[in-house]
Design a protein around this motif. Structure first.
Motif, PDB file in Angstrom:
ATOM      1  N   UNK A  54     -30.335   4.656  35.373  1.00 30.76           N
ATOM      2  CA  UNK A  54     -31.792   4.639  35.483  1.00 30.76           C
ATOM      3  C   UNK A  54     -32.354   3.285  35.056  1.00 30.76           C
ATOM      4  N   UNK A  55     -33.612   3.027  35.420  1.00 33.29           N
ATOM      5  CA  UNK A  55     -34.271   1.808  34.930  1.00 33.29           C
ATOM      6  C   UNK A  55     -34.993   2.049  33.609  1.00 33.29           C
ATOM      7  N   UNK A  56     -34.942   3.265  33.085  1.00 30.88           N
ATOM      8  CA  UNK A  56     -35.503   3.557  31.760  1.00 30.88           C
ATOM      9  C   UNK A  56     -34.567   3.029  30.685  1.00 30.88           C
ATOM     10  N   UNK A  90     -27.163   5.889  31.511  1.00 26.93           N
ATOM     11  CA  UNK A  90     -27.078   4.460  31.209  1.00 26.93           C
ATOM     12  C   UNK A  90     -28.209   3.721  31.899  1.00 26.93           C
ATOM     13  N   UNK A  91     -28.751   2.738  31.202  1.00 23.37           N
ATOM     14  CA  UNK A  91     -29.773   1.872  31.801  1.00 23.37           C
ATOM     15  C   UNK A  91     -29.095   0.865  32.716  1.00 23.37           C
ATOM     16  N   UNK A  92     -29.721   0.566  33.863  1.00 25.06           N
ATOM     17  CA  UNK A  92     -29.168  -0.412  34.800  1.00 25.06           C
ATOM     18  C   UNK A  92     -28.753  -1.676  34.053  1.00 25.06           C
ATOM     19  N   UNK A  93     -27.527  -2.119  34.253  1.00 26.84           N
ATOM     20  CA  UNK A  93     -27.038  -3.349  33.633  1.00 26.84           C
ATOM     21  C   UNK A  93     -27.487  -4.559  34.441  1.00 26.84           C
ATOM     22  N   UNK A  94     -27.753  -5.647  33.721  1.00 23.18           N
ATOM     23  CA  UNK A  94     -28.106  -6.897  34.383  1.00 23.18           C
ATOM     24  C   UNK A  94     -27.018  -7.928  34.189  1.00 23.18           C
ATOM     25  N   UNK A  95     -27.194  -9.112  34.759  1.00 23.05           N
ATOM     26  CA  UNK A  95     -26.219 -10.197  34.603  1.00 23.05           C
ATOM     27  C   UNK A  95     -26.472 -10.926  33.292  1.00 23.05           C
ATOM     28  N   UNK A  96     -25.429 -11.518  32.740  1.00 21.99           N
ATOM     29  CA  UNK A  96     -25.542 -12.176  31.434  1.00 21.99           C
ATOM     30  C   UNK A  96     -26.414 -13.424  31.499  1.00 21.99           C
ATOM     31  N   UNK A  97     -26.551 -13.964  32.699  1.00 26.99           N
ATOM     32  CA  UNK A  97     -27.447 -15.119  32.855  1.00 26.99           C
ATOM     33  C   UNK A  97     -28.885 -14.732  32.558  1.00 26.99           C
ATOM     34  N   UNK A  98     -29.183 -13.433  32.646  1.00 27.92           N
ATOM     35  CA  UNK A  98     -30.544 -12.944  32.385  1.00 27.92           C
ATOM     36  C   UNK A  98     -30.900 -12.969  30.903  1.00 27.92           C
ATOM     37  N   UNK A 123     -22.976  -5.659  25.383  1.00 30.57           N
ATOM     38  CA  UNK A 123     -23.428  -5.778  26.770  1.00 30.57           C
ATOM     39  C   UNK A 123     -24.670  -4.922  26.984  1.00 30.57           C
ATOM     40  N   UNK A 124     -25.783  -5.387  26.480  1.00 33.87           N
ATOM     41  CA  UNK A 124     -27.029  -4.634  26.624  1.00 33.87           C
ATOM     42  C   UNK A 124     -28.100  -5.455  27.333  1.00 33.87           C
ATOM     43  N   UNK A 125     -27.678  -6.120  28.409  1.00 36.63           N
ATOM     44  CA  UNK A 125     -28.618  -6.834  29.260  1.00 36.63           C
ATOM     45  C   UNK A 125     -29.011  -5.898  30.392  1.00 36.63           C
ATOM     46  N   UNK A 126     -30.292  -5.637  30.555  1.00 37.06           N
ATOM     47  CA  UNK A 126     -30.746  -4.683  31.556  1.00 37.06           C
ATOM     48  C   UNK A 126     -31.236  -5.401  32.810  1.00 37.06           C
ATOM     49  N   UNK A 127     -31.096  -4.741  33.955  1.00 43.88           N
ATOM     50  CA  UNK A 127     -31.476  -5.369  35.209  1.00 43.88           C
ATOM     51  C   UNK A 127     -31.884  -4.355  36.263  1.00 43.88           C
ATOM     52  N   UNK A 128     -31.682  -4.719  37.529  1.00 42.69           N
ATOM     53  CA  UNK A 128     -32.059  -3.876  38.661  1.00 42.69           C
ATOM     54  C   UNK A 128     -30.869  -3.032  39.099  1.00 42.69           C
ATOM     55  N   UNK A 129     -31.108  -2.112  40.027  1.00 44.21           N
ATOM     56  CA  UNK A 129     -30.020  -1.279  40.533  1.00 44.21           C
ATOM     57  C   UNK A 129     -28.985  -2.135  41.262  1.00 44.21           C
ATOM     58  N   UNK A 130     -29.444  -3.188  41.971  1.00 43.40           N
ATOM     59  CA  UNK A 130     -28.512  -4.073  42.677  1.00 43.40           C
ATOM     60  C   UNK A 130     -27.606  -4.804  41.692  1.00 43.40           C
ATOM     61  N   UNK A 131     -28.188  -5.275  40.585  1.00 44.20           N
ATOM     62  CA  UNK A 131     -27.385  -5.952  39.555  1.00 44.20           C
ATOM     63  C   UNK A 131     -26.445  -4.964  38.883  1.00 44.20           C
ATOM     64  N   UNK A 132     -26.934  -3.748  38.661  1.00 44.58           N
ATOM     65  CA  UNK A 132     -26.114  -2.721  38.038  1.00 44.58           C
ATOM     66  C   UNK A 132     -24.877  -2.433  38.884  1.00 44.58           C
ATOM     67  N   UNK A 133     -25.071  -2.369  40.203  1.00 45.08           N
ATOM     68  CA  UNK A 133     -23.952  -2.114  41.116  1.00 45.08           C
ATOM     69  C   UNK A 133     -22.916  -3.234  41.034  1.00 45.08           C
ATOM     70  N   UNK A 134     -23.388  -4.476  40.954  1.00 46.01           N
ATOM     71  CA  UNK A 134     -22.473  -5.619  40.856  1.00 46.01           C
ATOM     72  C   UNK A 134     -21.710  -5.616  39.540  1.00 46.01           C
ATOM     73  N   UNK A 135     -22.307  -5.045  38.499  1.00 48.71           N
ATOM     74  CA  UNK A 135     -21.669  -5.001  37.181  1.00 48.71           C
ATOM     75  C   UNK A 135     -20.648  -3.878  37.057  1.00 48.71           C
ATOM     76  N   UNK A 136     -20.661  -2.921  37.988  1.00 44.72           N
ATOM     77  CA  UNK A 136     -19.692  -1.819  37.918  1.00 44.72           C
ATOM     78  C   UNK A 136     -18.298  -2.326  38.245  1.00 44.72           C
ATOM     79  N   UNK A 137     -17.274  -1.569  37.815  1.00 41.73           N
ATOM     80  CA  UNK A 137     -15.916  -2.083  37.936  1.00 41.73           C
ATOM     81  C   UNK A 137     -15.354  -2.019  39.348  1.00 41.73           C
TER      82      UNK A 137
END
Length: 435
Positions: A54-56, A90-98, A123-137
């Motif tokens: 979620x984005x919450x 889990x909250x959507x994960x973001x990239x570490x550059x964020x 690893x508690x950087x939050x982002x968008x659903x697209x970023x979250x998908x890229x962060x998945x394994x």
């Protein structure tokens, strides 16, 4: 994929997961069923867990659910508790550059942290659903299902890999393994669980990066052990772990033996126990982690016990218990075995000696031991592997358990008689030597 293009129905999703999804959506947040839950339903399986993304933020989730608890330092997660059922959010994960952007806007410091090896420590950087998908394994885990529009969202060609039956990492494999070396174990587990092959680019760095597993805490390794060996695919996982040179980070003793001699009796013993473990799980029967761990360590304990007797002249029983504690302590460095499993393991080990003593009332007392069945089963497998007197002993206990009281007494008398006969030539030779 629109509703008419996939097989996912809300009937396949747990009622509690749906409650969480609906409340998050109703409160204005985006929320999706994600990962294994989506993947398994698409494959026609019945998921055990239903995870939500979620984005919450975790704090916002906690405000919505009174039955919520926040866990984890490395990954901040919300657990929504419904009795024994726990829905992980889990909250959507973001990239570490964020992180730099977040800090410039006055965000909290140290949301993200990496070790010198590249492993993610926080690893508690939050982002968008697209970023979250890229962060998945893995690609097959970057699938999202929405109860708002009933669509499946695929961000990494996961549907294609499901079709091709491939386990493939998202992004550069070496970087992703360095971020979290446990992904090497997960690649193996998913391959056996889903009957898929590990893609070549995903498999290629594993042997070279295997030493990174030494940096994983022993407590986390126990969790991975449970997933690998108590899921009905223990034998297949054991073989793949050995092939990819990862076995030593779970079972250092048996790994060394396997490397020196893959057909050693200790390896055969472990294989027999793994086969039985898989069968019991697939038949819906209960298993205990203690039994398999005991099997992995047994021959190392015996070997160290014999060495202690030779070197120090220590009595057999004392040498055995010293060796047992040493081997258990060494194993703890790889897998942190909880005490609730260490105690049954020690009982299984001790029973192997008690089961050899059948004089007088000893057999009856051993039969009443609360862990007799586990010790007896352990002896059975040893007998299958070693044969000879050990197999005869196991067969004796098999008959003794089901015998009538009179037959049991007769069996003990017969055992005493046969034992005297075996001793008598030795006594005659001793008396002749004295003369």
């Amino acid at each position: 994929m629109s509703r008419d293009e996939h097989n996912i129905s809300r009937r396949d999703i747990s009622e509690n997961a749906l409650k969480v999804l609906y409340r998050l959506n109703k409160s204005g947040y985006d929320a999706y069923l994600v990962g294994g839950g989506v993947r398994d339903i698409l494959l026609g399986e019945h998921p055990k867990d239903f995870d939500i993304a979620t984005n919450a933020t975790p704090e916002q989730i906690k405000k919505l659910f009174r039955n919520c608890r926040l866990i984890g330092r490395r990954f901040r997660l919300a657990h929504i508790v419904f009795g024994r059922d726990i829905i992980e959010v889990a909250t959507f994960r973001g990239h570490h550059a964020n992180q730099d952007k977040a800090e410039k806007r006055g965000g909290k410091q140290h949301h993200s942290k990496q070790s010198e090896h590249g492993m993610l420590l926080r690893d508690n950087i939050y982002g968008s659903i697209e970023e979250d998908a890229e962060r998945r394994d893995f690609t097959i885990n970057a699938l999202y299902y929405s109860t708002r529009d009933f669509k499946v969202y695929d961000f990494a060609n996961g549907l294609e890999d499901i079709e091709r039956r491939k386990i493939r990492l998202i992004g550069d494999p070496e970087t992703r393994y360095r971020e979290d070396p446990v992904r090497m174990l997960r690649a193996i587990r998913f391959a056996t669980k889903l009957d898929m092959d590990i893609a070549k680019d995903t498999a290629k760095p594993i042997r070279e990066l295997a030493p990174l597993m030494a940096n994983i805490p022993a407590a986390r390794m126990f969790e991975e052990y449970m997933k690998l060996f108590l899921s009905g695919k223990a034998l297949a996982n054991f073989q793949l772990l050995a092939d990819f040179q990862l076995l030593e980070y779970l079972y250092p003793h048996i790994s060394k033996t396997y490397a020196d001699n893959p057909i050693d009796k200790s390896i055969d013993f472990v294989r027999q126990v793994l086969i039985n473990t898989d069968k019991r799980i697939n038949d819906g029967k209960r298993v205990t982690p203690a039994f398999l761990l005991a099997a992995v360590l047994w021959y190392e304990i015996e070997q160290q016990s014999q060495q202690l007797q030779k070197k120090s002249g220590m009595p057999p029983q004392d040498a055995f218990f010293v060796a047992m504690n040493q081997v258990l302590s060494e194993q703890q460095r790889s897998i942190a075995i909880p005490k609730r499993f260490q105690l049954p393991m020690k009982d299984i080990f001790a029973l192997q000696h008690r089961l050899t003593r059948r004089e007088g009332s000893r057999a009856f007392k051993t039969l009443e031991h609360p862990r007799f069945r586990a010790g007896y089963d352990f002896l059975l497998y040893r007998g299958m592997v070693e044969g000879g007197e050990l197999e005869e002993l196991a067969n004796w206990w098999t008959s003794f358990q089901d015998a009538s009281p009179d037959t049991k007494q007769q069996m003990i008398k017969s055992f005493k008689t046969s034992r005297k006969r075996r001793r008598s030539p030795r006594k005659r030779s001793q008396s002749a030597a004295k003369e």
